[in-house]
Scaffold this motif. Structure first.
Motif, PDB file in Angstrom:
ATOM      1  N   CYS A 381       5.561-148.607  30.659  1.00  0.00           N
ATOM      2  CA  CYS A 381       5.234-149.325  31.890  1.00  0.00           C
ATOM      3  C   CYS A 381       3.939-148.845  32.528  1.00  0.00           C
ATOM      4  O   CYS A 381       3.664-149.163  33.686  1.00  0.00           O
ATOM      5  CB  CYS A 381       6.376-149.265  32.908  1.00  0.00           C
ATOM      6  N   ASP A 382       3.122-148.091  31.810  1.00  0.00           N
ATOM      7  CA  ASP A 382       1.805-147.756  32.305  1.00  0.00           C
ATOM      8  C   ASP A 382       0.864-148.942  32.107  1.00  0.00           C
ATOM      9  O   ASP A 382       0.991-149.713  31.162  1.00  0.00           O
ATOM     10  CB  ASP A 382       1.227-146.554  31.551  1.00  0.00           C
ATOM     11  N   VAL A 383      -0.086-149.069  33.017  1.00  0.00           N
ATOM     12  CA  VAL A 383      -1.176-150.036  32.864  1.00  0.00           C
ATOM     13  C   VAL A 383      -2.473-149.247  32.782  1.00  0.00           C
ATOM     14  O   VAL A 383      -2.737-148.365  33.604  1.00  0.00           O
ATOM     15  CB  VAL A 383      -1.225-151.022  34.049  1.00  0.00           C
ATOM     16  N   GLU A 384      -3.274-149.546  31.780  1.00  0.00           N
ATOM     17  CA  GLU A 384      -4.539-148.841  31.580  1.00  0.00           C
ATOM     18  C   GLU A 384      -5.688-149.821  31.716  1.00  0.00           C
ATOM     19  O   GLU A 384      -5.686-150.893  31.110  1.00  0.00           O
ATOM     20  CB  GLU A 384      -4.563-148.185  30.202  1.00  0.00           C
ATOM     21  N   ILE A 385      -6.679-149.459  32.551  1.00  0.00           N
ATOM     22  CA  ILE A 385      -7.865-150.291  32.745  1.00  0.00           C
ATOM     23  C   ILE A 385      -9.083-149.464  32.372  1.00  0.00           C
ATOM     24  O   ILE A 385      -9.262-148.344  32.861  1.00  0.00           O
ATOM     25  CB  ILE A 385      -7.982-150.772  34.203  1.00  0.00           C
ATOM     26  N   LEU A 386      -9.912-150.016  31.508  1.00  0.00           N
ATOM     27  CA  LEU A 386     -11.123-149.332  31.059  1.00  0.00           C
ATOM     28  C   LEU A 386     -12.343-150.110  31.519  1.00  0.00           C
ATOM     29  O   LEU A 386     -12.467-151.310  31.257  1.00  0.00           O
ATOM     30  CB  LEU A 386     -11.135-149.197  29.533  1.00  0.00           C
ATOM     31  N   PHE A 387     -13.262-149.445  32.231  1.00  0.00           N
ATOM     32  CA  PHE A 387     -14.519-150.038  32.669  1.00  0.00           C
ATOM     33  C   PHE A 387     -15.655-149.507  31.787  1.00  0.00           C
ATOM     34  O   PHE A 387     -15.578-148.389  31.266  1.00  0.00           O
ATOM     35  CB  PHE A 387     -14.812-149.688  34.128  1.00  0.00           C
ATOM     36  N   PRO A 388     -16.735-150.271  31.639  1.00  0.00           N
ATOM     37  CA  PRO A 388     -17.860-149.768  30.850  1.00  0.00           C
ATOM     38  C   PRO A 388     -18.606-148.623  31.523  1.00  0.00           C
ATOM     39  O   PRO A 388     -19.383-147.919  30.894  1.00  0.00           O
ATOM     40  CB  PRO A 388     -18.762-151.005  30.699  1.00  0.00           C
ATOM     41  N   LYS A 389     -18.382-148.443  32.835  1.00  0.00           N
ATOM     42  CA  LYS A 389     -19.009-147.345  33.574  1.00  0.00           C
ATOM     43  C   LYS A 389     -18.118-147.021  34.767  1.00  0.00           C
ATOM     44  O   LYS A 389     -17.159-147.741  35.066  1.00  0.00           O
ATOM     45  CB  LYS A 389     -20.403-147.735  34.051  1.00  0.00           C
ATOM     46  N   GLU A 390     -18.422-145.914  35.460  1.00  0.00           N
ATOM     47  CA  GLU A 390     -17.669-145.582  36.663  1.00  0.00           C
ATOM     48  C   GLU A 390     -17.865-146.680  37.696  1.00  0.00           C
ATOM     49  O   GLU A 390     -18.987-147.124  37.944  1.00  0.00           O
ATOM     50  CB  GLU A 390     -18.130-144.228  37.210  1.00  0.00           C
ATOM     51  N   GLU A 391     -16.762-147.132  38.296  1.00  0.00           N
ATOM     52  CA  GLU A 391     -16.813-148.356  39.095  1.00  0.00           C
ATOM     53  C   GLU A 391     -15.872-148.282  40.289  1.00  0.00           C
ATOM     54  O   GLU A 391     -14.775-147.732  40.201  1.00  0.00           O
ATOM     55  CB  GLU A 391     -16.379-149.533  38.200  1.00  0.00           C
ATOM     56  N   ASN A 392     -16.295-148.820  41.451  1.00  0.00           N
ATOM     57  CA  ASN A 392     -15.386-149.014  42.568  1.00  0.00           C
ATOM     58  C   ASN A 392     -14.474-150.200  42.238  1.00  0.00           C
ATOM     59  O   ASN A 392     -14.951-151.254  41.804  1.00  0.00           O
ATOM     60  CB  ASN A 392     -16.151-149.309  43.861  1.00  0.00           C
ATOM     61  N   TYR A 393     -13.180-150.033  42.441  1.00  0.00           N
ATOM     62  CA  TYR A 393     -12.249-151.091  42.062  1.00  0.00           C
ATOM     63  C   TYR A 393     -11.136-151.211  43.094  1.00  0.00           C
ATOM     64  O   TYR A 393     -10.869-150.296  43.876  1.00  0.00           O
ATOM     65  CB  TYR A 393     -11.633-150.808  40.685  1.00  0.00           C
ATOM     66  N   SER A 394     -10.486-152.369  43.061  1.00  0.00           N
ATOM     67  CA  SER A 394      -9.257-152.605  43.820  1.00  0.00           C
ATOM     68  C   SER A 394      -8.248-153.206  42.843  1.00  0.00           C
ATOM     69  O   SER A 394      -8.495-154.254  42.250  1.00  0.00           O
ATOM     70  CB  SER A 394      -9.503-153.562  44.988  1.00  0.00           C
ATOM     71  N   LEU A 395      -7.125-152.534  42.691  1.00  0.00           N
ATOM     72  CA  LEU A 395      -6.103-152.919  41.720  1.00  0.00           C
ATOM     73  C   LEU A 395      -4.865-153.404  42.479  1.00  0.00           C
ATOM     74  O   LEU A 395      -4.366-152.720  43.366  1.00  0.00           O
ATOM     75  CB  LEU A 395      -5.750-151.710  40.852  1.00  0.00           C
ATOM     76  N   SER A 396      -4.395-154.631  42.155  1.00  0.00           N
ATOM     77  CA  SER A 396      -3.252-155.223  42.860  1.00  0.00           C
ATOM     78  C   SER A 396      -2.256-155.784  41.857  1.00  0.00           C
ATOM     79  O   SER A 396      -2.642-156.293  40.798  1.00  0.00           O
ATOM     80  CB  SER A 396      -3.709-156.346  43.796  1.00  0.00           C
ATOM     81  N   VAL A 397      -0.976-155.713  42.209  1.00  0.00           N
ATOM     82  CA  VAL A 397       0.092-156.332  41.422  1.00  0.00           C
ATOM     83  C   VAL A 397       0.832-157.311  42.326  1.00  0.00           C
ATOM     84  O   VAL A 397       1.245-156.964  43.427  1.00  0.00           O
ATOM     85  CB  VAL A 397       1.065-155.279  40.858  1.00  0.00           C
ATOM     86  N   PHE A 398       0.996-158.559  41.833  1.00  0.00           N
ATOM     87  CA  PHE A 398       1.674-159.606  42.576  1.00  0.00           C
ATOM     88  C   PHE A 398       2.866-160.107  41.773  1.00  0.00           C
ATOM     89  O   PHE A 398       2.851-160.096  40.538  1.00  0.00           O
ATOM     90  CB  PHE A 398       0.743-160.795  42.827  1.00  0.00           C
ATOM     91  N   ASP A 399       3.890-160.584  42.494  1.00  0.00           N
ATOM     92  CA  ASP A 399       4.908-161.360  41.788  1.00  0.00           C
ATOM     93  C   ASP A 399       4.432-162.809  41.733  1.00  0.00           C
ATOM     94  O   ASP A 399       3.350-163.156  42.245  1.00  0.00           O
ATOM     95  CB  ASP A 399       6.285-161.227  42.445  1.00  0.00           C
ATOM     96  N   LEU A 400       5.216-163.702  41.105  1.00  0.00           N
ATOM     97  CA  LEU A 400       4.739-165.062  40.879  1.00  0.00           C
ATOM     98  C   LEU A 400       4.789-165.940  42.117  1.00  0.00           C
ATOM     99  O   LEU A 400       4.296-167.068  42.108  1.00  0.00           O
ATOM    100  CB  LEU A 400       5.527-165.713  39.741  1.00  0.00           C
ATOM    101  N   SER A 401       5.360-165.440  43.212  1.00  0.00           N
ATOM    102  CA  SER A 401       5.288-166.165  44.477  1.00  0.00           C
ATOM    103  C   SER A 401       4.021-165.817  45.243  1.00  0.00           C
ATOM    104  O   SER A 401       3.750-166.383  46.300  1.00  0.00           O
ATOM    105  CB  SER A 401       6.509-165.838  45.339  1.00  0.00           C
ATOM    106  N   GLY A 402       3.228-164.869  44.703  1.00  0.00           N
ATOM    107  CA  GLY A 402       2.003-164.427  45.360  1.00  0.00           C
ATOM    108  C   GLY A 402       2.188-163.223  46.259  1.00  0.00           C
ATOM    109  O   GLY A 402       1.237-162.784  46.914  1.00  0.00           O
ATOM    110  N   LYS A 403       3.387-162.659  46.315  1.00  0.00           N
ATOM    111  CA  LYS A 403       3.638-161.499  47.156  1.00  0.00           C
ATOM    112  C   LYS A 403       3.010-160.251  46.549  1.00  0.00           C
ATOM    113  O   LYS A 403       3.193-159.942  45.385  1.00  0.00           O
ATOM    114  CB  LYS A 403       5.143-161.290  47.313  1.00  0.00           C
ATOM    115  N   LEU A 404       2.255-159.522  47.373  1.00  0.00           N
ATOM    116  CA  LEU A 404       1.627-158.286  46.931  1.00  0.00           C
ATOM    117  C   LEU A 404       2.674-157.186  46.842  1.00  0.00           C
ATOM    118  O   LEU A 404       3.356-156.887  47.825  1.00  0.00           O
ATOM    119  CB  LEU A 404       0.518-157.880  47.905  1.00  0.00           C
ATOM    120  N   LEU A 405       2.806-156.572  45.675  1.00  0.00           N
ATOM    121  CA  LEU A 405       3.802-155.528  45.457  1.00  0.00           C
ATOM    122  C   LEU A 405       3.211-154.127  45.502  1.00  0.00           C
ATOM    123  O   LEU A 405       3.880-153.184  45.926  1.00  0.00           O
ATOM    124  CB  LEU A 405       4.492-155.742  44.105  1.00  0.00           C
ATOM    125  N   ASN A 406       1.969-153.997  45.058  1.00  0.00           N
ATOM    126  CA  ASN A 406       1.354-152.672  44.997  1.00  0.00           C
ATOM    127  C   ASN A 406      -0.153-152.835  44.971  1.00  0.00           C
ATOM    128  O   ASN A 406      -0.667-153.820  44.429  1.00  0.00           O
ATOM    129  CB  ASN A 406       1.822-151.918  43.751  1.00  0.00           C
TER     130      ASN A 406
END
Length: 445
Positions: A381-406
């Protein structure tokens, strides 16, 4: 340990200019039975009505009607077992609905496919159904100025059928054409039909007035009536490399012609009038992945902006149409696009995408798609995100109703996160200054 089931569909939202392109939301109705949405209209109570079909265990299809609010939330759903697909739904003057679909009729013991028109009340309950004789493959239905209906279909030729508001067939005419895509009623009370390689104009009772051929193209794909009393005809070449856009008056005089070079093989399926006198066209990008697009034009057929909804799909599905049609709301000005999305192999779910009306920048038509970051999911259940360089990011998880979970903000070239999700389907969204990358995945405990 949790088991991750990665869907074969990855949703990728490419923002060439996020402020201009105006993506608002996408709804994939995974909680309903698999199916597609083929048409959408606005209702008098400030909501939306849509139609399409759903499938029972991949075995047979049933027509459906969906009442939605402006945010895409389901209000009610009605199923019609007398039809196995539906192409058009409109609200009638009595606040009921008219549904155009394809069903089976028994004649002398033989099952014959016929087009069906179903009239319902305001809550979607059927009032009457008529079968259109000899009408072949369904295309579209329009409400006429007298409160009745006109249908366009194709069998061995193009067929127009005029129906009264009470469900009585008033007349039916056949025309020499190699196809039929759409009919609109013109401002003189007649009708204009596009299909095959022919644009036809009739009077109010279906009498032929004129026709014109488009021999340099493979087929006409759509037709839209403009506020200036003219129409726009859309067509494509056989290799999907070019979209043609013609503007005609009701007398058959060509006003303008333009074409869009389509390096990624785009094909038009739908079109809609816009409130500023222009129009939008929608369709598929036919390459190794599943995408659809929306292009906005002014009344002079000049491109104002384009948006590509990008679903890189590792399983290519030949002939699958993601985007069927579009609507601009008269209440909020937003554009609503409907179609179907494949989440697992050969399984499609009704889809609604909403774009804002504030897209004013002209962009290059579908520049090459380079996914900025890579998203993978692991068995724990890990999620891994790889960028080509160091980057400012915002990571969000939604359910299918559009509710923000994390949500997680940070700066890194690599992110690994465990969200401890329960069983279900989720959307992972990564925002950076380069745009937005999203991935749809499901989790099973």
């Amino acid at each position: 340990m949790k088991k991750i089931i990665i869907s074969v569909l990855i949703l990728f939202f490419q923002f060439e200019n996020s402020n201009a392109q105006g993506f608002l939301f996408a709804k994939i109705y995974c909680d309903s039975t698999e199916g597609i949405v083929s048409s959408i209209s606005e209702t008098n109570d400030g909501n939306l009505i849509a139609c399409g079909n759903f499938f029972y265990s991949h075995q047979y299809a049933v027509g459906m009607m969906l009442k939605l609010d402006m945010n895409g939330n389901l209000i009610w759903q009605k199923n019609f077992h007398s039809i196995h697909s539906s192409s058009t739904v409109k609200q009638t003057i009595d606040n009921g609905y008219i549904l155009y679909g394809e069903g089976d009729t028994i004649i002398a013991g033989n099952t014959i496919e016929r087009m069906c028109v179903i009239k319902t009340n305001s809550t979607g309950d059927s009032l009457w159904t008529i079968s259109i004789p000899g009408s072949g493959f369904l295309n579209n239905l329009e409400i006429t100025s007298d409160g009745g209906f006109i249908t366009c279909s194709f069998d061995t030729g193009l067929c127009l059928t005029k129906i009264s508001s009470a469900g009585i067939i008033e007349w039916q005419n056949n025309y020499n054409s190699t196809g039929c895509k759409k009919v609109v009623q013109t401002y003189d009370g007649g009708f204009m039909i596009a299909g095959g390689l022919t644009l036809l104009k009739t009077d109010s009772v279906g009498g032929m007035m004129w026709d014109t051929s488009f021999t340099n193209f493979f087929e006409l794909t759509s037709l839209v009536k403009l506020q200036d009393s003219n129409v726009v005809v859309i067509g494509r070449t056989g290799n999907y490399s070019l979209i043609g856009i013609w503007k005609y008056d009701i007398n058959g005089t060509q006003i303008s012609f333009d074409s869009l070079v389509a390096p990624n093989n785009i094909v038009n399926y739908g079109s809609a009038q816009s409130s500023d006198g222009g129009f939008v066209i929608t369709g598929d990008v036919l390459d190794t992945s599943s995408k659809f697009y929306c292009i906005k034009f002014n009344s002079q057929c000049q491109q104002q902006w384009n948006y590509k909804y990008n679903n890189p799909n590792p399983v290519a599905v030949s002939g699958f149409e993601d985007c069927f049609n579009a609507l601009q709301s008269s209440l909020n000005g937003n554009y609503y696009l409907v179609g179907g999305t494949q989440i697992i192999l050969d399984t499609y779910y009704p889809t609604l995408v909403c774009l804002s009306p504030w897209a004013t920048s002209t962009q290059n038509l579908f520049p090459s798609n380079n996914t900025y970051c890579t998203i993978t999911s692991t068995l724990n259940c890990d999620v891994e995100i790889l960028f080509p360089k160091e980057e400012n990011y915002s990571l969000s998880v939604f359910d299918l109703s559009g509710k923000l979970l994390n949500q997680l903000d940070g700066n890194s070239g690599e992110v690994r996160k465990n969200f401890n999700l329960s069983s279900g389907v989720y959307l992972l969204e990564v925002k950076t200054k380069e745009g937005v990358t999203s991935k749809l995945f499901s989790v099973a405990n």
